[in-house]
Design an enzyme around this catalytic site. Sequence first.
Site, PDB file in Angstrom:
ATOM      1  CD  GLU A   1      -2.984  -0.989   0.119  1.00  0.00           C
ATOM      2  OE1 GLU A   1      -3.165   0.149  -0.387  1.00  0.00           O
ATOM      3  OE2 GLU A   1      -3.610  -1.998  -0.255  1.00  0.00           O
TER       4      GLU A   1
ATOM      5  CB  CYS B   1      -1.458   7.106   1.296  1.00  0.00           C
ATOM      6  SG  CYS B   1      -2.972   6.257   1.800  1.00  0.00           S
TER       7      CYS B   1
END
Length: 494
Positions: A210, A244
């Site tokens: 991720e 993110c």
Amino acid sequence: MEGYSKMVQSVRAVFRSGRTKEVEWRRNQLLAMLKMLDENRDRFSDALKADLNKSKMEGLLFEVDYSRNDLINCLNNLDEWTKPEKVKKGLVNLMDKVYIRREPFGVALIMGAWNYPIQLTLCPMIGAIASGNCVVLKPSEIAAQTAVLLEEIVPKYLDNEAIKVVNGAIPETTALLKERWDYIFYTGNSMVGKIVMRAAAEHLTPVTLELGGKSPVFIDDGVDLGVVANRLMWGKCTNAGQTCIAPDYIMCTKKTQDELVEKIKKTLGDFYPDGPAKSPDYCRLVSDRHYQRVKKNLEGGGTVALGGDSNDAERFIAPTVLVDVKFSDPVMQDEIFGPVLPIVPVQNEDEAIEHINDGTNPLALYIFSNNTATRNKIIEQTSTGGVCVNDVFMHGSLPSLPFGGVGSSGMGAYHGKFSFDTFSHKRSCMERELKMESVNNLRYPPFTEKKQQRIGWISKKKLNSTGGIRPLLPYFVFGTVVAILIKLYMKYYM
């Protein structure tokens, strides 16, 4: 650090005992984690405040309660998720038992991230435990207070033989990556992601990465810029931009840019009436290194239209908008991961699409437009981890949507059932009876033209007029009748 091999061996022995495969064990661990979250809400809030200056509401909303809801969703569906999955059968398999078993990989290494040190550490672990894996958890040492708290309380609530917590920095992480794991789940930046992937390749270990990237925003002409400014700056200011999927930069026309700046100025005044520096709701950069990295972006191109203030002692950087930025400017080369928002004027969506496709795959794409054709065009002609239209972040809050990147923004996905699936091996299973051998003789040598014709009739599929597979109901009915008659014949006469 020499003890990691023994630790991994001991955890693997627990897995091989079969304890973690029992659904009741999984449920008990998840319930214990729920109790851990409920009984330590204030301690989690205090740790997040110390690490990132997160307000209590932001910490609960994005971290504790987010993890809690994911956990409850998992508990509510655990029985259904762990059932064998029935699959369609063909004529030759009508009498067989055919299904998919979802089985744990074994011992999973989960490496959490510092920007959401509870959510991004515990949510993957929820999926790993629900799937029946043992877990070695490595919190990020950069969010030091949260890491220490997890190291303390996880063993108090969860099975300390099957679930371990390892705290530490680069030496400890390096040592852990030298071990053989059955699965590795990493959340963080692409540089470390490459290190993780190289280490996993030594043992052909499957991974989920991720990562992140420069998540673009396209703002079409004619939208309500007041609403856009509110939603956009909520996403950019949350956790001081250390997210993110935070909007990394904006592409819009010059006219829209100038109008948007005024709307953002009003939005920031509404969000922080006394200014972000005095607001209890505005976070700080997590460390001096990250602060200095983000601060360089204040002079990374364009002109400061809003913000630009900083305080080294507090690691504070105000929400900052840069206008008239060019794609070649330094601020546009790497993910910002902070509260600096560049605006790059473009002619239209075609120029925006071209730029997105010239770069690496972003983790998220945000489109603000009232034009369905424009929205569809951008979505169809780009590749990103996820897309959210007329808002930011919200696609990541829905457990029925997979969360993950593509290309340089990562591989694999999780959230909700996707977390369970990520940590599960889908094992194909077929169970047959040692009967009806006269039917099976068709596949055995010697091969004859007659056998070939019969096998071809049974197995051949044809397209229907719409391009799909032609319904085979008559063949299935006929095959079923034949199979039943053969079985009855064999039962009574053989």
